[in-house]
Design a protein around this motif. Structure first.
Motif, PDB file in Angstrom:
ATOM      1  N   ALA A  47       0.990  -1.310  -0.250  1.00 55.87           N
ATOM      2  CA  ALA A  47      -0.040   0.188  -0.169  1.00 55.87           C
ATOM      3  C   ALA A  47       0.942   1.316   0.106  1.00 55.87           C
ATOM      4  O   ALA A  47       2.006   1.142   0.416  1.00 55.87           O
ATOM      5  N   ARG A  48       0.355   2.246  -0.564  1.00 55.94           N
ATOM      6  CA  ARG A  48       0.716   3.504  -0.462  1.00 55.94           C
ATOM      7  C   ARG A  48      -0.350   4.543  -0.121  1.00 55.94           C
ATOM      8  O   ARG A  48      -1.495   4.608  -0.287  1.00 55.94           O
ATOM      9  N   THR A  49       0.111   5.752   0.874  1.00 59.15           N
ATOM     10  CA  THR A  49      -0.756   6.607   1.057  1.00 59.15           C
ATOM     11  C   THR A  49      -0.514   7.767   0.953  1.00 59.15           C
ATOM     12  O   THR A  49       0.560   8.457   1.251  1.00 59.15           O
ATOM     13  N   ILE A  50      -1.268   8.885   0.396  1.00 55.64           N
ATOM     14  CA  ILE A  50      -1.288  10.102  -0.020  1.00 55.64           C
ATOM     15  C   ILE A  50      -1.860  10.851   0.947  1.00 55.64           C
ATOM     16  O   ILE A  50      -3.199  10.697   1.134  1.00 55.64           O
ATOM     17  N   VAL A  51      -1.376  11.818   1.642  1.00 58.51           N
ATOM     18  CA  VAL A  51      -1.892  13.049   2.303  1.00 58.51           C
ATOM     19  C   VAL A  51      -2.895  13.877   1.615  1.00 58.51           C
ATOM     20  O   VAL A  51      -2.113  14.692   0.854  1.00 58.51           O
ATOM     21  N   THR A  52      -3.967  14.238   1.737  1.00 61.39           N
ATOM     22  CA  THR A  52      -4.788  15.093   1.054  1.00 61.39           C
ATOM     23  C   THR A  52      -5.232  16.098   2.020  1.00 61.39           C
ATOM     24  O   THR A  52      -5.995  17.004   1.148  1.00 61.39           O
ATOM     25  N   GLY A  53      -5.041  16.070   3.223  1.00 64.82           N
ATOM     26  CA  GLY A  53      -5.675  17.370   3.922  1.00 64.82           C
ATOM     27  C   GLY A  53      -4.832  17.372   5.240  1.00 64.82           C
ATOM     28  O   GLY A  53      -4.712  16.109   5.799  1.00 64.82           O
ATOM     29  N   ASN A  54      -4.999  18.438   5.813  1.00 63.40           N
ATOM     30  CA  ASN A  54      -4.497  18.323   7.138  1.00 63.40           C
ATOM     31  C   ASN A  54      -4.936  19.734   7.886  1.00 63.40           C
ATOM     32  O   ASN A  54      -4.479  20.788   7.439  1.00 63.40           O
ATOM     33  N   ARG A  55      -5.874  19.631   8.677  1.00 61.82           N
ATOM     34  CA  ARG A  55      -6.417  20.957   9.408  1.00 61.82           C
ATOM     35  C   ARG A  55      -6.407  20.829  10.820  1.00 61.82           C
ATOM     36  O   ARG A  55      -6.621  19.723  11.426  1.00 61.82           O
ATOM     37  N   VAL A  56      -6.676  21.980  11.646  1.00 62.22           N
ATOM     38  CA  VAL A  56      -6.989  22.034  12.919  1.00 62.22           C
ATOM     39  C   VAL A  56      -8.413  21.438  13.216  1.00 62.22           C
ATOM     40  O   VAL A  56      -9.383  21.769  12.429  1.00 62.22           O
ATOM     41  N   SER A  57      -8.505  20.691  14.332  1.00 60.23           N
ATOM     42  CA  SER A  57      -9.819  20.219  14.626  1.00 60.23           C
ATOM     43  C   SER A  57     -10.802  21.339  14.995  1.00 60.23           C
ATOM     44  O   SER A  57     -10.509  22.352  15.569  1.00 60.23           O
ATOM     45  N   ASN A  58     -11.957  21.071  14.503  1.00 61.21           N
ATOM     46  CA  ASN A  58     -12.751  22.044  14.874  1.00 61.21           C
ATOM     47  C   ASN A  58     -13.541  22.196  16.306  1.00 61.21           C
ATOM     48  O   ASN A  58     -13.679  23.139  16.955  1.00 61.21           O
ATOM     49  N   SER A  59     -13.353  20.884  16.964  1.00 59.35           N
ATOM     50  CA  SER A  59     -13.768  20.869  18.220  1.00 59.35           C
ATOM     51  C   SER A  59     -12.696  21.018  19.253  1.00 59.35           C
ATOM     52  O   SER A  59     -13.078  21.301  20.541  1.00 59.35           O
ATOM     53  N   ASN A  60     -11.325  20.911  18.969  1.00 58.50           N
ATOM     54  CA  ASN A  60     -10.343  20.860  19.887  1.00 58.50           C
ATOM     55  C   ASN A  60      -9.118  21.493  18.991  1.00 58.50           C
ATOM     56  O   ASN A  60      -8.615  20.489  18.372  1.00 58.50           O
TER      57      ASN A  60
END
Length: 145
Positions: A100-113
């Motif tokens: 398998a290979r994984t591509i990071v598609t997003g990285n954001r601060v959590s809305n709840s914490n």
């Protein structure tokens, strides 16, 4: 402990784990999950199917692929938040070797914490011929770091 900053958008992770699927893997998974469809468990039935041989259970392929990602990705997460868009692109047969290979598609601060972040990825599972046999998207919660 790894945190979300270790997973920038666009990062490609080639997972180290791989596995050849044996007949015993497919049989045991069928027994454990009560999947008795004859295309997975009956050679005569499977030979008469369009594929001509026993198919490996798709949920086994999915489960293995999630496992492949643990050391380099989810081992360090707080929680897996969800899986989406699981697609079986090609059949998998006994004797196939998967990776398998994984591509990071997003990285954001959590809305709840805001101390945490949500990392989104797409994982592709490939066979020994480098053909994508399965893909899925997922999100996981990490320390924001």
């Amino acid at each position: 402990m790894k945190n979300a900053s270790d997973f920038p958008e666009g990062l490609v992770i080639e997972h180290a784990n791989s596995k050849t699927i044996f007949e015993s893997d497919n049989n045991l998974f069928c027994l454990l999950t009560m999947n008795n469809h004859p295309v997975h468990t009956n050679v005569v039935h499977a030979e008469a199917s369009p594929f001509g041989k026993v198919l490996v259970v798709g949920t086994l392929v999915f489960s293995l692929s999630v496992g492949f990602t643990v050391p380099e990705f989810s081992y360090h997460c707080i929680a897996n938040l969800g899986y989406d868009k699981v697609v079986h692109h090609e059949p998998v047969f006994v004797g196939d070797t998967l990776r398998a290979r994984t591509i990071v598609t997003g990285n954001r601060v959590s809305n709840s914490n805001p101390e945490n972040a949500v990392v989104s990825v797409k994982t592709e599972v490939l066979n020994q011929d480098d053909i994508v046999v399965l893909s899925f998207e997922r999100s996981a919660l990490f320390k924001a770091g």
